[in-house]
Design an enzyme around this catalytic site. Structure first.
Site, mmCIF file in Angstrom:
data_model
loop_
_atom_site.group_PDB
_atom_site.id
_atom_site.type_symbol
_atom_site.label_atom_id
_atom_site.label_comp_id
_atom_site.label_asym_id
_atom_site.label_seq_id
_atom_site.Cartn_x
_atom_site.Cartn_y
_atom_site.Cartn_z
ATOM 1 C CG ASN A 115 -5.857 -2.380 -14.921
ATOM 2 O OD1 ASN A 115 -6.921 -2.390 -15.544
ATOM 3 N ND2 ASN A 115 -4.812 -1.640 -15.299
ATOM 4 C CE1 TYR A 186 -1.691 -16.908 -29.873
ATOM 5 C CE2 TYR A 186 -1.137 -15.347 -31.618
ATOM 6 C CZ TYR A 186 -1.435 -15.610 -30.290
ATOM 7 O OH TYR A 186 -1.468 -14.573 -29.382
#
Length: 335
Positions: A115, A186
């Protein structure tokens, strides 16, 4: 006032009761369990159904202690152990696995829920020189899961759940440019999307490689949750990071670019994790992507072909092995 979606979504405590027989006596390891996370809501719901052991794994020792204490207060008979691991560091992953494998009183793990994660962080490289979101969200879990596989395969029907996102729509795997030309190109949302695509492909690979050993693996979109702290670092202004997300979606032709967030609670988000980890009717859907406690429908849900391709999954497995410097061969075990 609750939205129609909130009113229609099940919550974790309801499903903990439903899957009580499957949860009882199980050893369950969950990464990313800070007090305001989906993971915390998930493990607190699990505790209500008397698991044998909850292993809480995360980077921050203080936050691990807080979540452990909340379980102990509500369910004092439930056994809990904590494991400190920074999934953005492969060195930390190896150290934590070494510790876990030394726990002789924990011979097996029934369910692993990957998770932990980050979302749309600024450009950075890991110690290994790999884009940080890809490492924290995928590569760390890839290495961690494979290194503890002996404990998972000890049980008859282990499960691995990868918490992905419909954010996978934002990017396929950038096979020849994981690092966005050294950061020059990016985009924090494309990098996030790439890492979430990787989560889905990893679950698909595990299901194919280890089904013959009884392992089931699923990826999950838990829903949009605004109160987990995952996005606290982002600028929510009209010209900020979420505006950039909307612009990217529009540029890609994604419907999400013209829609607002339909948010649900942490407890509702954790319900799909419970469904993936314990529902007995999922076996025929091994490896698939789940949303709202059901198998995703590519005709009405956001499901991109690049995230459900067996070819892409195998290619990512081989790339991930190269990046971590280890080979995990399960030949002869394919179904």
């Amino acid at each position: 006032m609750a939205s129609p979606l909130q009113n229609s979504v099940q919550d974790a405590m309801t499903l903990s009761d439903k899957y009580g027989a499957q949860i009882a006596s199980k050893t369950i390891l969950v990464t990313g369990v800070s007090p305001t996370s989906i993971g915390s809501a998930f493990v607190n719901a699990l505790a209500a159904s008397s698991p044998s052991l909850l292993i809480l794994a995360g980077r921050n020792a203080s936050k691990l202690s807080q979540t452990s204490a909340s379980i102990a207060e509500a369910h004092p008979t439930v056994r809990v152990r904590t494991l400190q691991v920074d999934l953005s560091s492969l060195e930390s992953v190896r150290r934590s696995v070494e510790e876990l494998l030394s726990w002789n009183d924990v011979p097996a793990i029934d369910v692993l829920v990957n998770n932990a994660g980050v979302m749309a962080t600024g450009y950075a490289l890991s110690q290994e020189g790999i884009e940080s979101q890809f490492v924290a969200n995928h590569l760390g879990h890839f290495l961690f899961t494979n290194l503890i596989m002996p404990k998972l395969l000890t049980v008859e029907a282990p499960r691995v759940v990868a918490v992905a996102s419909d954010g996978h729509r934002l990017s396929p795997i950038r096979w020849d440019d994981l690092n966005f030309d050294g950061g020059k190109t990016y985009d924090r949302w494309r990098a996030y999307g790439q890492s979430k695509t990787a989560n889905m492909l990893f679950a698909l690979s595990l299901s194919r490689k280890l089904a013959a050993r009884g392992l089931q693996a699923y990826s999950v979109h838990p829903g949009v949750i605004l109160d987990t702290g995952l996005a606290n670092h982002l600028d929510g202004s009209s010209s900020g990071d979420f505006a950039a997300l909307s612009s990217l979606d529009k540029a890609m032709g994604n419907a999400e670019g013209w829609k607002g967030f339909d948010a649900i609670s942490r407890e509702q988000a954790a319900a799909t994790l419970l469904h993936a980890a314990f529902d007995t009717g999922l076996k025929q859907h091994n490896g698939e992507y789940l949303i709202s406690c059901r198998v995703a429908d590519p005709y009405r849900d956001t499901v991109r072909a690049w995230a459900v391709s067996q070819f892409e999954a195998e290619r990512l497995w081989e790339l991930s092995e190269k990046l971590v410097g280890e080979t995990f061969s399960y030949k002869g075990l394919r179904a």
